[in-house]
Design an enzyme around this catalytic site. Structure first.
Site, PDB file in Angstrom:
ATOM      1  N   CYS A  66       0.913   1.812   5.105  1.00 48.05           N
ATOM      2  CA  CYS A  66       0.730   0.444   4.601  1.00 48.05           C
ATOM      3  C   CYS A  66      -0.717  -0.016   4.712  1.00 48.05           C
ATOM      4  O   CYS A  66      -0.995  -1.217   4.792  1.00 48.05           O
ATOM      5  CB  CYS A  66       1.664  -0.524   5.322  1.00 48.05           C
ATOM      6  N   PHE A  76      13.318  -2.365   1.149  1.00 52.48           N
ATOM      7  CA  PHE A  76      12.944  -2.109   2.541  1.00 52.48           C
ATOM      8  C   PHE A  76      13.249  -0.672   2.918  1.00 52.48           C
ATOM      9  O   PHE A  76      14.087  -0.002   2.302  1.00 52.48           O
ATOM     10  CB  PHE A  76      13.700  -3.065   3.481  1.00 52.48           C
ATOM     11  N   ALA A  77      12.567  -0.199   3.958  1.00 53.47           N
ATOM     12  CA  ALA A  77      12.778   1.144   4.496  1.00 53.47           C
ATOM     13  C   ALA A  77      12.785   1.041   6.015  1.00 53.47           C
ATOM     14  O   ALA A  77      11.743   0.786   6.631  1.00 53.47           O
ATOM     15  CB  ALA A  77      11.685   2.095   4.023  1.00 53.47           C
ATOM     16  N   ASP A 123       0.840  -1.193   0.000  1.00 51.60           N
ATOM     17  CA  ASP A 123       0.000   0.000   0.000  1.00 51.60           C
ATOM     18  C   ASP A 123       0.879   1.249   0.000  1.00 51.60           C
ATOM     19  O   ASP A 123       1.891   1.294  -0.687  1.00 51.60           O
ATOM     20  CB  ASP A 123      -0.936  -0.050   1.214  1.00 51.60           C
TER      21      ASP A 123
END
Length: 247
Positions: free
Chosen positions: A203, A186-187, A101
């Site tokens: 998300c 990734f974050a 999302d």
């Protein structure tokens, strides 16, 4: 040389620093296309009974200026800012081709984009996501933070146990995979300005908080230090050799 013998376990790491989101996205697409071109040539080579070439693996590490990105399964209404408010917050918005999302990227956040040919490692996208999560989990443990997963929710969480009073997300994941070549990634919130998460439904999850290393430890943390620790765990879990390219 057979396909198995041509497996390449080296990952070329590039530290890009603070880079515009669109620039990083275009670079990922460029690396992805180059790898897919090699794979197409390899399919022809296999049919012809001639040697195949090894495919490369890349890992881009960076930070972004304030930006919101919406994945393929995301809902536009999860962005709570209109165009004028985005300008006011010096933020941009992009619809992108990863799963998941909406999420936020910004300064102080460690963003990693692995462009890996999983044929070099293992062809299992769910295992790949778990490897990324596990590398982050092990990294956080070095800061005495016990992190884990929440069933059905991708990413890494604190207070993740069932029934915990305050589950909060510290690392988001979202990937795309084309012919077993990955992009996006990734974050991890290190010294991130968490107020920017207040302008989205992160998300798509409205009932859980977000956090950062700085928030949890009560102090700023060296982003380079976190990078270095994460790279050790990622290399170990992929049984990979890391090489470092000039920026």
């Amino acid at each position: 040389m057979s396909a198995k013998e041509s497996q390449n376990h080296r990952i070329a790491v590039q530290r890009l620093g603070l880079v515009d989101y669109e620039t990083a996205w275009a670079y990922q697409e460029e690396l992805l296309a180059a790898t897919l071109a090699i794979k197409a040539q390899n399919r022809e080579a296999i049919e012809a009974g001639t040697p195949v070439a090894a495919t490369p693996n890349h890992l881009l590490l960076c930070q972004h200026p304030h930006v919101y990105t919406l994945g393929k399964s995301g809902k536009p209404e999860h962005l709570l800012l209109d165009a004028a408010a985005l300008v006011e917050h010096q933020a941009t918005f992009h619809r992108i081709n990863r799963g998941g999302d909406i999420t936020y990227h910004g300064p102080g956040q460690l963003v990693g984009y692995p462009i890996l040919d999983l044929d070099n490692f293992f062809t299992d996208i769910h295992r790949y996501l778990r490897v990324l999560e596990e590398a982050v989990i092990h990294t956080l443990l070095e800061y005495d933070l016990r992190a884990g997963r929440i069933p059905g929710l991708t990413g890494v969480w604190l207070d993740f146990e069932e029934g915990a009073s305050n589950p909060r997300k510290i690392c988001a994941l979202g990937v795309k995979c084309s012919r077993w070549v990955t992009m996006h990634g990734f974050a991890l919130n290190v010294n991130t300005d968490l107020s920017y998460f207040g302008h989205i439904v992160p998300c798509g999850i409205s009932d859980k908080a977000v956090t950062s290393l700085q928030q949890e430890l009560g102090r700023a943390v060296s982003l380079t230090e976190v990078e270095d620790r994460l790279l050790v765990h990622l290399a170990e879990m992929l049984a990979a050799e890391l090489t470092f390219e000039e920026e």
